[in-house]
Motif scaffolding. Structure first.
Motif, PDB file in Angstrom:
ATOM      1  N   ALA A 142       0.830  -1.205   0.000  1.00  0.00           N
ATOM      2  CA  ALA A 142       0.000   0.000   0.000  1.00  0.00           C
ATOM      3  C   ALA A 142       0.865   1.255   0.000  1.00  0.00           C
ATOM      4  N   LEU A 143       1.906   1.260   0.828  1.00  0.00           N
ATOM      5  CA  LEU A 143       2.788   2.422   0.882  1.00  0.00           C
ATOM      6  C   LEU A 143       3.442   2.681  -0.471  1.00  0.00           C
ATOM      7  N   ALA A 144       3.915   1.619  -1.121  1.00  0.00           N
ATOM      8  CA  ALA A 144       4.565   1.774  -2.424  1.00  0.00           C
ATOM      9  C   ALA A 144       3.584   2.313  -3.464  1.00  0.00           C
ATOM     10  N   LEU A 145       2.357   1.810  -3.469  1.00  0.00           N
ATOM     11  CA  LEU A 145       1.375   2.284  -4.445  1.00  0.00           C
ATOM     12  C   LEU A 145       0.982   3.736  -4.179  1.00  0.00           C
ATOM     13  N   VAL A 146       0.830   4.092  -2.904  1.00  0.00           N
ATOM     14  CA  VAL A 146       0.449   5.472  -2.579  1.00  0.00           C
ATOM     15  C   VAL A 146       1.569   6.434  -2.948  1.00  0.00           C
ATOM     16  N   ARG A 147       2.811   6.056  -2.705  1.00  0.00           N
ATOM     17  CA  ARG A 147       3.927   6.918  -3.101  1.00  0.00           C
ATOM     18  C   ARG A 147       4.006   7.050  -4.622  1.00  0.00           C
ATOM     19  N   ALA A 148       3.647   5.963  -5.337  1.00  0.00           N
ATOM     20  CA  ALA A 148       3.622   6.055  -6.800  1.00  0.00           C
ATOM     21  C   ALA A 148       2.537   7.019  -7.276  1.00  0.00           C
ATOM     22  N   LEU A 149       1.434   7.081  -6.532  1.00  0.00           N
ATOM     23  CA  LEU A 149       0.324   7.955  -6.920  1.00  0.00           C
ATOM     24  C   LEU A 149       0.532   9.408  -6.510  1.00  0.00           C
ATOM     25  N   LEU A 150       0.992   9.622  -5.261  1.00  0.00           N
ATOM     26  CA  LEU A 150       1.045  10.968  -4.689  1.00  0.00           C
ATOM     27  C   LEU A 150       2.431  11.577  -4.688  1.00  0.00           C
ATOM     28  N   GLY A 151       3.447  10.795  -5.057  1.00  0.00           N
ATOM     29  CA  GLY A 151       4.806  11.317  -5.045  1.00  0.00           C
ATOM     30  C   GLY A 151       5.558  10.876  -3.802  1.00  0.00           C
ATOM     31  N   GLU A 152       6.844  11.190  -3.778  1.00  0.00           N
ATOM     32  CA  GLU A 152       7.702  10.727  -2.700  1.00  0.00           C
ATOM     33  C   GLU A 152       7.450  11.455  -1.383  1.00  0.00           C
ATOM     34  N   HIS A 153       6.931  12.662  -1.439  1.00  0.00           N
ATOM     35  CA  HIS A 153       6.741  13.455  -0.218  1.00  0.00           C
ATOM     36  C   HIS A 153       5.411  13.080   0.445  1.00  0.00           C
ATOM     37  N   VAL A 154       5.398  11.873   0.996  1.00  0.00           N
ATOM     38  CA  VAL A 154       4.194  11.332   1.633  1.00  0.00           C
ATOM     39  C   VAL A 154       4.500  11.044   3.098  1.00  0.00           C
ATOM     40  N   THR A 155       3.619  11.481   3.968  1.00  0.00           N
ATOM     41  CA  THR A 155       3.696  11.142   5.387  1.00  0.00           C
ATOM     42  C   THR A 155       2.611  10.133   5.702  1.00  0.00           C
ATOM     43  N   ASN A 156       3.000   9.059   6.377  1.00  0.00           N
ATOM     44  CA  ASN A 156       2.066   8.000   6.739  1.00  0.00           C
ATOM     45  C   ASN A 156       1.513   8.301   8.134  1.00  0.00           C
ATOM     46  N   VAL A 157       0.206   8.523   8.235  1.00  0.00           N
ATOM     47  CA  VAL A 157      -0.453   8.754   9.520  1.00  0.00           C
ATOM     48  C   VAL A 157      -1.180   7.473   9.915  1.00  0.00           C
ATOM     49  N   VAL A 158      -0.746   6.858  11.007  1.00  0.00           N
ATOM     50  CA  VAL A 158      -1.292   5.567  11.427  1.00  0.00           C
ATOM     51  C   VAL A 158      -2.209   5.776  12.621  1.00  0.00           C
ATOM     52  N   VAL A 159      -3.498   5.585  12.409  1.00  0.00           N
ATOM     53  CA  VAL A 159      -4.486   5.723  13.477  1.00  0.00           C
ATOM     54  C   VAL A 159      -4.569   4.400  14.246  1.00  0.00           C
ATOM     55  N   ALA A 160      -4.709   4.494  15.575  1.00  0.00           N
ATOM     56  CA  ALA A 160      -4.721   3.313  16.451  1.00  0.00           C
ATOM     57  C   ALA A 160      -3.406   2.552  16.340  1.00  0.00           C
ATOM     58  N   SER A 161      -2.312   3.315  16.340  1.00  0.00           N
ATOM     59  CA  SER A 161      -0.991   2.698  16.186  1.00  0.00           C
ATOM     60  C   SER A 161      -0.641   1.780  17.336  1.00  0.00           C
ATOM     61  N   ASP A 162      -1.305   1.937  18.480  1.00  0.00           N
ATOM     62  CA  ASP A 162      -1.050   1.066  19.623  1.00  0.00           C
ATOM     63  C   ASP A 162      -1.809  -0.258  19.514  1.00  0.00           C
ATOM     64  N   GLN A 163      -2.612  -0.414  18.460  1.00  0.00           N
ATOM     65  CA  GLN A 163      -3.402  -1.640  18.315  1.00  0.00           C
ATOM     66  C   GLN A 163      -3.282  -2.233  16.916  1.00  0.00           C
ATOM     67  N   THR A 164      -2.138  -1.995  16.278  1.00  0.00           N
ATOM     68  CA  THR A 164      -1.889  -2.572  14.963  1.00  0.00           C
ATOM     69  C   THR A 164      -0.918  -3.734  15.100  1.00  0.00           C
ATOM     70  N   GLY A 165      -0.537  -4.340  13.971  1.00  0.00           N
ATOM     71  CA  GLY A 165       0.414  -5.430  13.992  1.00  0.00           C
ATOM     72  C   GLY A 165       1.778  -4.983  14.497  1.00  0.00           C
ATOM     73  N   SER A 166       2.552  -5.928  15.006  1.00  0.00           N
ATOM     74  CA  SER A 166       3.835  -5.601  15.624  1.00  0.00           C
ATOM     75  C   SER A 166       4.829  -5.000  14.638  1.00  0.00           C
TER      76      SER A 166
END
Length: 541
Positions: A142-166
């Motif tokens: 997903a990250l690779a596809l989003v960077r391909a769509l929106l460009g390299e200057h992408v910040t990943n905002v992870v909601v519920a980061s305390d309850q995601t995979g390790s």
């Protein structure tokens, strides 16, 4: 899996001989023990503790019918039904590979599986499916596809980061999340992946003081996205539907507001790896252009490490316009992972066969099909009754301290309108158990401890029980605690359903008795065994 040969041993005299030799090597791999194949093609989390014969999730690669399992928020051992399908699938691929070669035969079968999965989930034909070894691998896709769509200057905002995979803390930043990829490539954990390194912002969901989800998560999401966009960067917004504790964040209204405010600047990615959402809610996300992470394990009960990324057509079409994908991603993918129509990415990917990933998805599809065959009315009724039984047992227990039920503002008209994950903390004489003690109880539940007790308690202690792994809970000013989880999964429903109403009712009552057994053993372990005893049990096994 085949031992490496020297260059002189693998240098054929012609291209046709080379193709034939590759096909023979692939066929030899298919003759490996089925249990070994099922744990192949993943990362170190699938490795077995050989004396015990189970992986880090407490699961064996073979069926364990006597195990009392309510662990679908983490992982489940393969069922006898799914194991039979895997055996048959391997046999069919062997026959197809004789004439086509393993790579081509697997490529064709994987495309058939995409159609099968779309049918089970009632997805439109224009939803593309990218298979992966795990949900964490799918996050990299997903990250690779989003960077391909929106460009390299992408910040990943992870909601519920305390309850995601390790592995999310690393994958969200475009870094290696293990020491080995599913393709067997040795890598350095937390080192940047070529072309994928990204900024990331992590928004935890749990309020450790109240043990409830924070009430300001939607405003926090909007404020965070606004600040990033104002700073000139685009956003991959990874939202949760649902988390390890069964929670969703933010609400659907917030997601629509994000799309309205920042068109073309934000791509929403939905972490639905738990798959505790129905077809209507899934279509809602895809119709709005959201990418969706899913797995065939978790709720559906397939073996761990069967991930996928669902890609709506509008995103797939945009990717076909010459956007470049980070080269480091190709250490994590195989040609057959991509849909047949994605010719450019397929051409750049190695045609190596990930037999383990394919077999785990065969098992998962069997579980998904079995679940969809259960009438919707029974699914709703069974989840309600099982949930009410769990809530009652937790409330009555002097040892198990349930979290407050999570109420979503978004209504569901299917079975997922009710909770299916029930988190609880442990306490002894009113004192909460710490993280280490909770881990010790979690492991002790999995062992036959009948010899340590006598009378009626011996039978309770002998039950081998698998529940959701401890989730670390950060508490302000206090030592970390942990939540265990009792989970309702698809297999609780498929294994109780019967056309005969009386039999189905009896089966459901038996399942409630199994839940009571888990609670009784947990209470026994906490009340009758000290912390040192629990640690000794874990180390001895």
């Amino acid at each position: 899996m085949t031992p490496a040969a020297t260059r002189s041993e693998i240098l054929p005299s012609s291209r046709s001989e080379q193709r034939g030799q590759r096909a023979a090597t692939g066929l030899r791999d298919l003759f490996a023990l089925l249990g070994d194949l099922l744990i192949d093609g993943g990362d170190t989390r699938l490795a077995l503790d050989r004396p015990w014969g189970r992986n880090a999730y407490g699961c064996s690669p073979a069926p364990v019918p006597d195990l009392v399992c309510f662990a679908s928020s983490t992982a489940s051992p393969i069922s006898e039904r799914a194991y039979a399908r895997v055996e048959l699938a391997r046999e069919r691929l062997m026959h197809a590979a004789i004439s086509l070669g393993v790579d081509e035969a697997l490529d064709r079968r994987t495309e058939e599986m995409r159609c099968e999965l779309r049918g089970h989930l009632r997805l439109a034909d224009d939803v593309d499916i990218v298979f992966s070894p795990s949900g964490t691998d799918a996050q990299l896709h997903a990250l690779a596809l989003v960077r391909a769509l929106l460009g390299e200057h992408v910040t990943n905002v992870v909601v519920a980061s305390d309850q995601t995979g390790s592995g999310t803390a690393a994958s969200a930043r475009g870094c290696h999340f293990s020491t080995r990829t599913a393709n067997g490539l040795a890598v350095t954990r937390d080192a940047p992946i070529h072309g994928l390194a990204s900024e990331a912002v992590f928004l935890p969901l749990l309020d450790g003081a109240s043990m409830r989800p924070r009430g300001d998560i939607a405003p926090a999401v909007l404020d965070t996205v606004e600040a990033i966009v104002r700073g000139g960067r685009n956003v991959l917004l990874q939202v949760m539907d649902s988390s390890k504790l069964g929670w969703r964040a933010p609400g659907l209204a917030c997601l629509d507001e994000v799309i309205r405010r920042w068109p073309g600047r934000v791509q929403i990615v939905v972490d639905a790896c738990q798959m505790r959402l129905g077809p209507g809610r899934l279509r809602w996300h895809l119709d709005r252009g959201h990418l969706v992470l899913m797995s065939g394990s978790k709720f559906y009960g397939g073996p761990a490490f069967s991930g996928a990324l669902l890609v709506p057509r509008r995103v797939a079409s945009a990717l076909g316009e010459g956007h470049a994908v980070a080269p480091g991603l190709f250490d994590y993918v195989n040609r057959s992972d991509w849909p047949l129509a994605w010719t450019d990415l397929r051409a750049r990917s190695a045609p190596r066969a990930n037999i383990g990933q394919w077999l785990r998805w065969e098992a998962a599809l069997e579980e998904i099909a079995a679940y969809q065959a259960v009438p919707a009315a029974f699914r709703r009724m069974a989840i309600r009754q099982l949930g009410e039984a769990i809530e009652s047992l937790l409330l009555l227990s002097p040892v198990l301290r349930p979290f407050a039920p999570y109420a979503s503002a978004d209504e569901d008209n299917d079975e997922f309108g009710r909770p299916t994950i029930f988190p609880f903390a442990l306490q002894r004489e009113g004192r909460p158990l710490d993280l280490g003690e909770t881990h010790a109880v979690y492991h002790a539940l999995q062992y036959d401890l009948g010899s340590r007790f006598s009378g009626r308690t011996a039978a309770v202690a002998a039950r081998q029980c698998l529940i959701g792994q401890p989730v670390r809970i950060e508490r302000p000013g206090e030592a970390p605690a942990a939540a265990l989880r009792l989970c309702i999964g698809a297999r609780q429903l498929t294994e109780t359903w019967c056309d005969d109403v009386t039999t189905a009712r009896v089966n459901l009552e038996a399942e409630i008795d199994r839940i009571a057994d888990v609670v009784a053993k947990t209470e026994l372990l906490v009340s009758d065994l000290g912390s040192r005893d629990l640690r000794d049990i874990h180390h001895a096994n």
